[in-house]
Design a protein around this motif. Sequence first.
Motif, PDB file in Angstrom:
ATOM      1  N   ASN A   7     -10.093   6.654   0.855  1.00  0.00           N
ATOM      2  CA  ASN A   7      -9.357   7.333   1.906  1.00  0.00           C
ATOM      3  C   ASN A   7      -8.376   8.376   1.372  1.00  0.00           C
ATOM      4  OD1 ASN A   7      -8.210   7.948   4.320  1.00  0.00           O
ATOM      5  ND2 ASN A   7      -7.857   5.829   4.921  1.00  0.00           N
ATOM      6  N   ALA A   8      -8.597   9.606   1.701  1.00  0.00           N
ATOM      7  CA  ALA A   8      -7.737  10.674   1.201  1.00  0.00           C
ATOM      8  C   ALA A   8      -6.333  10.549   1.757  1.00  0.00           C
ATOM      9  CB  ALA A   8      -8.321  12.032   1.546  1.00  0.00           C
ATOM     10  N   MET A   9      -6.205  10.050   2.963  1.00  0.00           N
ATOM     11  CA  MET A   9      -4.898   9.947   3.614  1.00  0.00           C
ATOM     12  C   MET A   9      -3.977   9.037   2.833  1.00  0.00           C
ATOM     13  SD  MET A   9      -4.620  11.112   7.048  1.00  0.00           S
ATOM     14  CE  MET A   9      -4.663  10.018   8.433  1.00  0.00           C
ATOM     15  N   GLN A  10      -4.537   7.985   2.228  1.00  0.00           N
ATOM     16  CA  GLN A  10      -3.681   7.030   1.555  1.00  0.00           C
ATOM     17  C   GLN A  10      -3.530   7.311   0.072  1.00  0.00           C
ATOM     18  OE1 GLN A  10      -4.362   2.967   2.373  1.00  0.00           O
ATOM     19  NE2 GLN A  10      -3.556   3.178   4.429  1.00  0.00           N
ATOM     20  N   SER A  11      -3.964   8.469  -0.393  1.00  0.00           N
ATOM     21  CA  SER A  11      -3.914   8.700  -1.828  1.00  0.00           C
ATOM     22  C   SER A  11      -2.511   9.045  -2.291  1.00  0.00           C
ATOM     23  CB  SER A  11      -4.896   9.794  -2.238  1.00  0.00           C
ATOM     24  OG  SER A  11      -4.545  10.991  -1.584  1.00  0.00           O
ATOM     25  N   GLN A  12      -1.612   9.413  -1.337  1.00  0.00           N
ATOM     26  CA  GLN A  12      -0.221   9.589  -1.765  1.00  0.00           C
ATOM     27  C   GLN A  12       0.405   8.213  -1.782  1.00  0.00           C
ATOM     28  OE1 GLN A  12       0.312  11.545   1.997  1.00  0.00           O
ATOM     29  NE2 GLN A  12       1.270  13.233   0.938  1.00  0.00           N
ATOM     30  N   GLN A  13       0.768   7.766  -2.988  1.00  0.00           N
ATOM     31  CA  GLN A  13       1.292   6.419  -3.057  1.00  0.00           C
ATOM     32  C   GLN A  13       2.808   6.403  -3.116  1.00  0.00           C
ATOM     33  OE1 GLN A  13      -0.648   3.374  -2.944  1.00  0.00           O
ATOM     34  NE2 GLN A  13      -1.834   4.991  -1.963  1.00  0.00           N
ATOM     35  N   ALA A  14       3.448   7.421  -2.564  1.00  0.00           N
ATOM     36  CA  ALA A  14       4.902   7.437  -2.562  1.00  0.00           C
ATOM     37  C   ALA A  14       5.416   6.402  -1.575  1.00  0.00           C
ATOM     38  CB  ALA A  14       5.396   8.820  -2.175  1.00  0.00           C
ATOM     39  N   VAL A  15       6.479   5.744  -1.967  1.00  0.00           N
ATOM     40  CA  VAL A  15       7.082   4.745  -1.095  1.00  0.00           C
ATOM     41  C   VAL A  15       8.251   5.375  -0.362  1.00  0.00           C
ATOM     42  CG1 VAL A  15       8.385   2.616  -1.039  1.00  0.00           C
ATOM     43  CG2 VAL A  15       6.390   2.795  -2.501  1.00  0.00           C
ATOM     44  N   ASN A  16       8.155   5.421   0.921  1.00  0.00           N
ATOM     45  CA  ASN A  16       9.255   5.951   1.717  1.00  0.00           C
ATOM     46  C   ASN A  16      10.245   4.823   2.017  1.00  0.00           C
ATOM     47  OD1 ASN A  16      10.968   6.990   3.602  1.00  0.00           O
ATOM     48  ND2 ASN A  16       9.371   7.828   4.927  1.00  0.00           N
ATOM     49  N   PRO A  17      11.440   4.888   1.430  1.00  0.00           N
ATOM     50  CA  PRO A  17      12.385   3.784   1.621  1.00  0.00           C
ATOM     51  C   PRO A  17      12.769   3.565   3.074  1.00  0.00           C
ATOM     52  CG  PRO A  17      13.441   5.621   0.484  1.00  0.00           C
ATOM     53  CD  PRO A  17      12.000   5.950   0.570  1.00  0.00           C
ATOM     54  N   GLN A  18      12.659   4.635   3.863  1.00  0.00           N
ATOM     55  CA  GLN A  18      12.998   4.486   5.277  1.00  0.00           C
ATOM     56  C   GLN A  18      12.006   3.578   5.980  1.00  0.00           C
ATOM     57  OE1 GLN A  18      13.227   8.202   7.288  1.00  0.00           O
ATOM     58  NE2 GLN A  18      15.324   7.871   7.950  1.00  0.00           N
ATOM     59  N   ASN A  19      10.733   3.732   5.603  1.00  0.00           N
ATOM     60  CA  ASN A  19       9.688   2.869   6.183  1.00  0.00           C
ATOM     61  C   ASN A  19       9.935   1.423   5.827  1.00  0.00           C
ATOM     62  OD1 ASN A  19       8.362   4.923   7.397  1.00  0.00           O
ATOM     63  ND2 ASN A  19       6.798   5.144   5.818  1.00  0.00           N
ATOM     64  N   ILE A  20      10.306   1.203   4.551  1.00  0.00           N
ATOM     65  CA  ILE A  20      10.567  -0.162   4.106  1.00  0.00           C
ATOM     66  C   ILE A  20      11.727  -0.752   4.913  1.00  0.00           C
ATOM     67  CG2 ILE A  20      11.158  -1.634   2.169  1.00  0.00           C
ATOM     68  CD1 ILE A  20       8.553  -0.362   1.698  1.00  0.00           C
ATOM     69  N   MET A  22      12.723   0.072   7.827  1.00  0.00           N
ATOM     70  CA  MET A  22      12.293  -0.159   9.193  1.00  0.00           C
ATOM     71  C   MET A  22      11.508  -1.461   9.308  1.00  0.00           C
ATOM     72  SD  MET A  22      10.917   3.087  11.368  1.00  0.00           S
ATOM     73  CE  MET A  22       9.209   2.702  11.159  1.00  0.00           C
ATOM     74  N   ALA A  23      10.581  -1.643   8.364  1.00  0.00           N
ATOM     75  CA  ALA A  23       9.776  -2.863   8.373  1.00  0.00           C
ATOM     76  C   ALA A  23      10.659  -4.078   8.179  1.00  0.00           C
ATOM     77  CB  ALA A  23       8.712  -2.808   7.284  1.00  0.00           C
ATOM     78  N   GLU A  24      11.648  -3.930   7.292  1.00  0.00           N
ATOM     79  CA  GLU A  24      12.546  -5.064   7.038  1.00  0.00           C
ATOM     80  C   GLU A  24      13.333  -5.418   8.287  1.00  0.00           C
ATOM     81  OE1 GLU A  24      14.899  -4.673   3.582  1.00  0.00           O
ATOM     82  OE2 GLU A  24      15.946  -6.586   3.900  1.00  0.00           O
ATOM     83  N   GLN A  25      13.786  -4.390   8.983  1.00  0.00           N
ATOM     84  CA  GLN A  25      14.561  -4.633  10.194  1.00  0.00           C
ATOM     85  C   GLN A  25      13.718  -5.328  11.261  1.00  0.00           C
ATOM     86  OE1 GLN A  25      16.232  -1.234  12.190  1.00  0.00           O
ATOM     87  NE2 GLN A  25      18.292  -1.913  11.686  1.00  0.00           N
TER      88      GLN A  25
END
Lengths: 91, 88
Positions: A7-20, A22-25
């Motif tokens: 999947n080309a969409m997921q080839s950027q493996q940068a971790v967005n701390p905001q997403n983390i 959000m998920a944690e919340q």
Amino acid sequence: MSFFGGNAMQSQQAVNPQNIAMAEQELEMVTDLFNRIVDSCYTKCISKEYQQNDLTQGESVCIDRCVSKFFDVNTKVGEKMQQMGQQNMPK
Amino acid sequence: MDFSRYNQAEQAQINAMIEHKQMKDFLRLYSNLVQRCFDDCANDFTTKSITGKEETCINKCADKFLKHSERVGARFAELSQQVIIIKL
């Protein structure tokens, strides 16, 4: 530089701390909700006499209804707060 | 809770976080249960050790609470699913 053939969409493996965050919340919210349901429904449904090891039929039914009601109350209060928020807006 | 909108690296980090929280939660469950069963069952202070009656009570208390927690968990999962489906 992509080693992932797929999947080309997921080839950027940068971790967005905001997403983390959000998920944690979200996880915190759900865990907190669950723990409160467990405590409330225990107080409401299960007597402290401890006659037996298993849940009685009555207790089981009570628990099912208790969880369902808790969710309904959760939804209703949410709607109410949304309403009040909207009322306070046009000022 | 749907995590498919996160990429793989984020998902890995989230999974590690979930594991950490689950352990924390388990420890909280344990200490909560000890508190509960002590409050409800350990009322005979004529002796230092747990009486037979208290021990039976504690067994029932622990069993009941864990079964209760399990059942709430099952219903919770069902109802959360329903809520998600309605929102979609």
